[in-house]
Write an enzyme that holds these catalytic residues in place. Sequence first.
Site, PDB file in Angstrom:
ATOM      1  N   ASP A  16     -22.021  14.428 -16.426  1.00 35.11           N
ATOM      2  CA  ASP A  16     -22.607  14.552 -17.706  1.00 35.11           C
ATOM      3  C   ASP A  16     -22.097  15.840 -18.168  1.00 35.11           C
ATOM      4  O   ASP A  16     -22.327  17.024 -17.480  1.00 35.11           O
ATOM      5  CB  ASP A  16     -23.908  14.561 -17.619  1.00 35.11           C
ATOM      6  CG  ASP A  16     -24.846  14.794 -18.826  1.00 35.11           C
ATOM      7  OD1 ASP A  16     -24.047  15.366 -19.770  1.00 35.11           O
ATOM      8  OD2 ASP A  16     -25.917  14.606 -19.025  1.00 35.11           O
ATOM      9  N   ILE A  17     -21.321  16.018 -19.350  1.00 42.59           N
ATOM     10  CA  ILE A  17     -20.565  17.238 -19.401  1.00 42.59           C
ATOM     11  C   ILE A  17     -21.686  18.486 -20.076  1.00 42.59           C
ATOM     12  O   ILE A  17     -20.980  19.669 -19.778  1.00 42.59           O
ATOM     13  CB  ILE A  17     -19.604  16.965 -20.831  1.00 42.59           C
ATOM     14  CG1 ILE A  17     -18.388  18.052 -20.724  1.00 42.59           C
ATOM     15  CG2 ILE A  17     -20.419  16.896 -22.005  1.00 42.59           C
ATOM     16  CD1 ILE A  17     -17.276  17.825 -21.646  1.00 42.59           C
ATOM     17  N   GLY A  38     -24.058  10.403 -28.743  1.00 42.57           N
ATOM     18  CA  GLY A  38     -23.167  10.664 -27.711  1.00 42.57           C
ATOM     19  C   GLY A  38     -22.986  11.843 -27.105  1.00 42.57           C
ATOM     20  O   GLY A  38     -24.286  12.436 -27.075  1.00 42.57           O
ATOM     21  N   VAL A  39     -21.797  12.693 -26.983  1.00 42.57           N
ATOM     22  CA  VAL A  39     -21.684  14.040 -26.531  1.00 42.57           C
ATOM     23  C   VAL A  39     -22.274  15.038 -27.393  1.00 42.57           C
ATOM     24  O   VAL A  39     -22.852  15.881 -26.815  1.00 42.57           O
ATOM     25  CB  VAL A  39     -20.249  13.975 -26.298  1.00 42.57           C
ATOM     26  CG1 VAL A  39     -19.910  15.681 -25.799  1.00 42.57           C
ATOM     27  CG2 VAL A  39     -19.535  12.985 -25.481  1.00 42.57           C
ATOM     28  N   ASP A  40     -21.969  14.637 -28.539  1.00 41.98           N
ATOM     29  CA  ASP A  40     -22.493  15.387 -29.663  1.00 41.98           C
ATOM     30  C   ASP A  40     -23.800  15.786 -29.792  1.00 41.98           C
ATOM     31  O   ASP A  40     -24.421  16.792 -29.818  1.00 41.98           O
ATOM     32  CB  ASP A  40     -22.216  14.987 -31.072  1.00 41.98           C
ATOM     33  CG  ASP A  40     -21.807  15.955 -32.219  1.00 41.98           C
ATOM     34  OD1 ASP A  40     -22.149  17.216 -31.801  1.00 41.98           O
ATOM     35  OD2 ASP A  40     -21.666  15.427 -33.374  1.00 41.98           O
ATOM     36  N   GLY A 125     -16.080   6.515 -27.440  1.00 37.17           N
ATOM     37  CA  GLY A 125     -17.549   5.938 -27.799  1.00 37.17           C
ATOM     38  C   GLY A 125     -17.763   5.297 -29.016  1.00 37.17           C
ATOM     39  O   GLY A 125     -16.921   4.518 -29.360  1.00 37.17           O
ATOM     40  N   TYR A 127     -16.478   6.042 -31.743  1.00 39.34           N
ATOM     41  CA  TYR A 127     -15.172   5.886 -32.556  1.00 39.34           C
ATOM     42  C   TYR A 127     -14.263   4.880 -32.079  1.00 39.34           C
ATOM     43  O   TYR A 127     -12.919   4.600 -32.784  1.00 39.34           O
ATOM     44  CB  TYR A 127     -14.456   7.267 -32.602  1.00 39.34           C
ATOM     45  CG  TYR A 127     -14.880   8.156 -33.626  1.00 39.34           C
ATOM     46  CD1 TYR A 127     -16.184   7.790 -34.564  1.00 39.34           C
ATOM     47  CD2 TYR A 127     -14.692   9.385 -33.918  1.00 39.34           C
ATOM     48  CE1 TYR A 127     -16.555   8.668 -35.334  1.00 39.34           C
ATOM     49  CE2 TYR A 127     -14.911  10.310 -34.804  1.00 39.34           C
ATOM     50  CZ  TYR A 127     -16.195   9.954 -35.557  1.00 39.34           C
ATOM     51  OH  TYR A 127     -16.705  10.798 -36.492  1.00 39.34           O
TER      52      TYR A 127
END
Length: 176
Positions: A16-17, A38-40, A125, A127
């Site tokens: 997990d970033i 998502g990541v954002d 993801g 996109y």
Amino acid sequence: MEFQAGKSRVVIKEGDIVREETEAIVNAANETLLGGGGVDGAIHRVGGPQILEECKKIGGCKTGNAVITSGGRLRARYVIHTVGPVFRGGGRGEPELLASCYRRSLEVASTQGIKSLAFPSISTGAYNYPIEKASRIAIKTVVDCLGNHPEIQEVRFVLFSSKDFAVYQDAVKELK
Ligand code: AR6
């Protein structure tokens, strides 16, 4: 998995970033820079409101470009926000725009004197960029660009699933 690219180390890992302790982590943002899923979503949730405040002041980011904010409450000191292309078949400049995300993120890191950073798999993801194609562009672009930024000591690719991790490992083997 890790390998050398010139003077830099490239690490491919599952994780997990938001937990990474590199100096910077890269966000897969959108052009508004106002957050998303998502990541954002994870970065803003864990990093807290300061990141969004800085993003609002910056005012947006074009697809293929990258901007930097502080990391708020994240372990990483900085977040580099880059905007990947939405995949629409691959004939609308998507490969070049995706490569530009990685190149611009490294340039921004270098300008800031950042020596270690972690990338997620940009555009694969929400996109919809096919990860088999995107992983090859990601690794090739980073390896090529690190030649221009020997001061960057470590770049990590942090993949969210074992399946994505395997795809990136295959991409590295193919490149060699
Ligand atoms: N750590 C590492 N990877 C992650 C994490 C995490 N915490 N969470 C998801 N992934 P995405 P995009 C993986 O959708 O395709 C947002 O709403 C995920 O499994 O985050 O560039 C933005 O605001 C996938 O492989 O980014 C934009 O509107 C990869 O990260 C849009 O999504 C990228 O998935 C950007 O879409």
